[in-house]
Design an enzyme around this catalytic site. Structure first.
Site, PDB file in Angstrom:
ATOM      1  N   ASN A  11       0.870  -1.183   0.000  1.00  0.00           N
ATOM      2  CA  ASN A  11       0.000   0.000   0.000  1.00  0.00           C
ATOM      3  C   ASN A  11       0.902   1.227   0.000  1.00  0.00           C
ATOM      4  O   ASN A  11       1.493   1.547   1.025  1.00  0.00           O
ATOM      5  CB  ASN A  11      -0.899  -0.038   1.241  1.00  0.00           C
ATOM      6  CG  ASN A  11      -1.749   1.211   1.376  1.00  0.00           C
ATOM      7  OD1 ASN A  11      -1.802   2.047   0.467  1.00  0.00           O
ATOM      8  ND2 ASN A  11      -2.424   1.337   2.509  1.00  0.00           N
ATOM      9  N   TRP A  12       0.976   1.885  -1.141  1.00  0.00           N
ATOM     10  CA  TRP A  12       1.873   3.045  -1.249  1.00  0.00           C
ATOM     11  C   TRP A  12       1.285   4.297  -0.597  1.00  0.00           C
ATOM     12  O   TRP A  12       1.960   5.308  -0.499  1.00  0.00           O
ATOM     13  CB  TRP A  12       2.211   3.316  -2.726  1.00  0.00           C
ATOM     14  CG  TRP A  12       3.312   2.444  -3.261  1.00  0.00           C
ATOM     15  CD1 TRP A  12       3.795   1.286  -2.698  1.00  0.00           C
ATOM     16  CD2 TRP A  12       4.092   2.660  -4.450  1.00  0.00           C
ATOM     17  NE1 TRP A  12       4.814   0.780  -3.459  1.00  0.00           N
ATOM     18  CE2 TRP A  12       5.013   1.606  -4.551  1.00  0.00           C
ATOM     19  CE3 TRP A  12       4.075   3.633  -5.445  1.00  0.00           C
ATOM     20  CZ2 TRP A  12       5.931   1.497  -5.601  1.00  0.00           C
ATOM     21  CZ3 TRP A  12       4.988   3.531  -6.495  1.00  0.00           C
ATOM     22  CH2 TRP A  12       5.910   2.474  -6.564  1.00  0.00           C
ATOM     23  N   LYS A  13      -0.013   4.237  -0.232  1.00  0.00           N
ATOM     24  CA  LYS A  13      -0.675   5.402   0.375  1.00  0.00           C
ATOM     25  C   LYS A  13      -0.450   6.626  -0.524  1.00  0.00           C
ATOM     26  O   LYS A  13      -0.439   6.480  -1.740  1.00  0.00           O
ATOM     27  CB  LYS A  13      -0.177   5.603   1.810  1.00  0.00           C
ATOM     28  CG  LYS A  13      -0.287   4.303   2.627  1.00  0.00           C
ATOM     29  CD  LYS A  13      -0.078   4.486   4.096  1.00  0.00           C
ATOM     30  CE  LYS A  13      -0.215   3.146   4.793  1.00  0.00           C
ATOM     31  NZ  LYS A  13      -0.154   3.234   6.247  1.00  0.00           N
ATOM     32  N   HIS A  95      -9.555   1.167   4.868  1.00  0.00           N
ATOM     33  CA  HIS A  95      -8.294   1.368   5.602  1.00  0.00           C
ATOM     34  C   HIS A  95      -8.544   2.337   6.758  1.00  0.00           C
ATOM     35  O   HIS A  95      -9.336   3.272   6.636  1.00  0.00           O
ATOM     36  CB  HIS A  95      -7.226   1.928   4.660  1.00  0.00           C
ATOM     37  CG  HIS A  95      -5.857   1.879   5.258  1.00  0.00           C
ATOM     38  ND1 HIS A  95      -5.434   2.793   6.200  1.00  0.00           N
ATOM     39  CD2 HIS A  95      -4.834   1.011   5.091  1.00  0.00           C
ATOM     40  CE1 HIS A  95      -4.192   2.487   6.565  1.00  0.00           C
ATOM     41  NE2 HIS A  95      -3.812   1.403   5.912  1.00  0.00           N
ATOM     42  N   GLU A  97      -6.905   4.711   7.818  1.00  0.00           N
ATOM     43  CA  GLU A  97      -6.640   6.127   7.502  1.00  0.00           C
ATOM     44  C   GLU A  97      -7.840   6.754   6.805  1.00  0.00           C
ATOM     45  O   GLU A  97      -8.129   7.933   6.992  1.00  0.00           O
ATOM     46  CB  GLU A  97      -5.354   6.231   6.657  1.00  0.00           C
ATOM     47  CG  GLU A  97      -4.126   5.985   7.524  1.00  0.00           C
ATOM     48  CD  GLU A  97      -2.929   5.412   6.795  1.00  0.00           C
ATOM     49  OE1 GLU A  97      -2.898   5.422   5.549  1.00  0.00           O
ATOM     50  OE2 GLU A  97      -2.002   4.938   7.491  1.00  0.00           O
ATOM     51  N   GLU A 165      -5.247  -4.829  10.653  1.00  0.00           N
ATOM     52  CA  GLU A 165      -4.230  -3.797  10.828  1.00  0.00           C
ATOM     53  C   GLU A 165      -4.516  -3.015  12.116  1.00  0.00           C
ATOM     54  O   GLU A 165      -5.335  -2.076  12.098  1.00  0.00           O
ATOM     55  CB  GLU A 165      -4.241  -2.824   9.643  1.00  0.00           C
ATOM     56  CG  GLU A 165      -3.958  -3.463   8.312  1.00  0.00           C
ATOM     57  CD  GLU A 165      -3.394  -2.454   7.303  1.00  0.00           C
ATOM     58  OE1 GLU A 165      -2.281  -2.684   6.826  1.00  0.00           O
ATOM     59  OE2 GLU A 165      -4.059  -1.440   7.025  1.00  0.00           O
ATOM     60  N   GLY A 171       2.673   2.345  10.823  1.00  0.00           N
ATOM     61  CA  GLY A 171       3.664   3.414  10.722  1.00  0.00           C
ATOM     62  C   GLY A 171       4.381   3.731  12.018  1.00  0.00           C
ATOM     63  O   GLY A 171       5.098   4.729  12.115  1.00  0.00           O
ATOM     64  N   SER A 204       3.545  -2.052  10.335  1.00  0.00           N
ATOM     65  CA  SER A 204       4.987  -2.108  10.605  1.00  0.00           C
ATOM     66  C   SER A 204       5.634  -3.443  10.234  1.00  0.00           C
ATOM     67  O   SER A 204       6.561  -3.893  10.911  1.00  0.00           O
ATOM     68  CB  SER A 204       5.279  -1.740  12.063  1.00  0.00           C
ATOM     69  OG  SER A 204       4.901  -0.396  12.324  1.00  0.00           O
ATOM     70  N   GLY A 225       2.866  -1.096   4.280  1.00  0.00           N
ATOM     71  CA  GLY A 225       2.880   0.320   3.917  1.00  0.00           C
ATOM     72  C   GLY A 225       4.288   0.770   3.556  1.00  0.00           C
ATOM     73  O   GLY A 225       4.786   0.510   2.455  1.00  0.00           O
ATOM     74  N   GLY A 226       4.956   1.430   4.491  1.00  0.00           N
ATOM     75  CA  GLY A 226       6.254   2.058   4.228  1.00  0.00           C
ATOM     76  C   GLY A 226       7.262   1.151   3.552  1.00  0.00           C
ATOM     77  O   GLY A 226       7.978   1.587   2.631  1.00  0.00           O
TER      78      GLY A 226
HETATM   79  P1  13P Z   1       3.116   0.429   7.609  1.00  0.00           P
HETATM   80  O1  13P Z   1       3.609  -0.860   7.020  1.00  0.00           O
HETATM   81  O2  13P Z   1       3.826   1.637   7.091  1.00  0.00           O
HETATM   82  O3  13P Z   1       3.036   0.366   9.112  1.00  0.00           O
HETATM   83  O4  13P Z   1       1.593   0.615   7.084  1.00  0.00           O
HETATM   84  C1  13P Z   1       0.703  -0.443   7.222  1.00  0.00           C
HETATM   85  C2  13P Z   1      -0.520  -0.113   6.472  1.00  0.00           C
HETATM   86  O5  13P Z   1      -1.285   0.759   6.849  1.00  0.00           O
HETATM   87  C3  13P Z   1      -0.775  -0.856   5.215  1.00  0.00           C
HETATM   88  O6  13P Z   1      -2.067  -0.633   4.747  1.00  0.00           O
END
Ligand code: 13P
Length: 244
Positions: A11-13, A95, A97, A165, A171, A204, A225-226
Site C-alpha cells: 500500500n503506497w498510500k 483502511h 486512515e 491492521e 507506521g 509495521s 505500507g512504508g
Molecule cells: P506500515 O507498514 O507503514 O506500518 O503501514 C501499514 C498499512 O497501513 C498498510 O495498509
C-alpha cells in the site's frame, strides 16, 4: 477447492511519482513468476502506468479506495469500474486512515465492497483496533463488529481478502506479539463468512520481522505500507512470504 496462494500487498498510500515506477519495475524483475500473490497499490495517478509496467510479470495492481457508485456527480472520486479499466485487479477498502480522515463507516465500506465485486475487483477489507480499544480489552469486539458490518452478503475467498491492521501498529514501528496476532487471526477465521478467506496482517511489517509475522498461525500474508515503497525492502518481504 485448492488453498489460495498467500498474498504480499504493498500500500503506497499518498506516496509515488512517475520516477517511483522504477521500484515496481525492479520488483517485477526480481519476481518474474512470484510463488505468492504480489500486488502494489499505488496512488490513483499511477495505477494505469503501473499496470503497464507490471504487465507480463505475475505482479498485479490495486487501488486504495473506490466510490460505491459506478459513475455520477462525485467530484474527485473514482469508481471501481474505473480502477478495473485502468488495470487494477484489487482495491483496498476501509483502511483505518480513510475511516479516520474521511469518517468512513463500516456500512459505507460494505457498499464499496459490493461495488468492487460488481467491477470484478478483489476487495481487501481492512479492520483493526485503536490503542485505547486494545487497552480497554475491546479488540475482539471491535474487529468482530467491523468484519460483520464491512462485508456484504456474498463474500468468498475469490472476491475478498481481510487485512487485520491494528491502528497503533501502522507506521509506528510497533507490532503486536505473535500471540496477539494469532489470537485475532484465529478469532477472525471463526467469524469469517468463509474460513478460506485470506487474512493478512498489516502494521509495521519490515524485512527484519517478516519471517516472524509469517510464521504466526493463521497469517496468510501481509499488507505493507512504508516498506513497500522500495523494491529491495518489499522484495525481501515477498521472499520471506514465499519461504514461509
Ligand atoms: P506500515 O507498514 O507503514 O506500518 O503501514 C501499514 C498499512 O497501513 C498498510 O495498509
Amino acid at each position: 477447492m485448492p488453498k489460495l496462494p498467500r498474498i504480499a500487498a504493498g500500500n503506497w498510500k499518498m506516496h509515488g511519482l512517475s520516477a517511483d515506477l522504477a521500484e515496481a519495475r525492479a520488483l517485477a524483475a526480481a519476481f518474474p513468476e512470484p510463488a505468492v500473490e504480489v500486488l502494489l497499490c499505488p496512488p490513483a495517478t499511477l495505477i494505469a502506468r503501473m499496470a503497464v509496467t507490471l504487465g507480463g510479470s505475475g505482479l498485479r495492481v490495486g487501488g486504495q479506495d473506490c466510490h460505491a457508485s459506478d459513475a455520477g456527480a462525485h467530484t474527485g472520486d473514482i469508481s471501481a469500474a474505473m480502477l478495473a479499466d485502468a488495470g487494477a485487479a484489487y482495491v483496498i477498502l476501509g483502511h483505518s486512515e480513510r475511516r479516520a480522515d474521511h469518517g468512513e463507516t463500516s456500512a459505507e465500506v460494505a457498499a464499496k465492497v459490493a461495488a468492487a465485486w460488481q467491477a470484478g475487483l478483489v476487495a481487501i477489507v481492512c479492520l483493526g483496533e485503536t490503542e485505547d480499544e486494545r487497552a480497554a480489552g475491546r479488540t475482539l469486539d471491535v474487529v468482530a463488529a467491523q468484519l460483520a458490518q464491512s462485508l456484504p452478503e456474498g463474500a468468498t475467498p475469490a472476491n475478498t481478502v481481510v487485512a487485520y491492521e491494528p491502528v497503533w501498529a501502522i507506521g509506528s514501528g510497533r507490532t503486536p506479539t505473535e500471540d496477539e496476532i494469532a489470537e485475532v487471526h484465529g478469532f477472525l477465521r471463526e467469524q469469517s463468512p468463509d474460513p478460506e478467506i485470506r487474512l493478512l496482517y498489516g502494521g509495521s511489517v519490515k524485512p527484519d520481522n517478516a519471517d516472524t509475522v509469517f510464521a504466526v498461525p493463521g497469517v496468510d500474508g501481509a499488507l505493507v505500507g512504508g516498506a513497500s515503497l522500495k523494491a529491495s525492502d518489499f522484495g525481501a518481504i515477498v521472499a520471506a512470504l514465499a519461504r514461509a
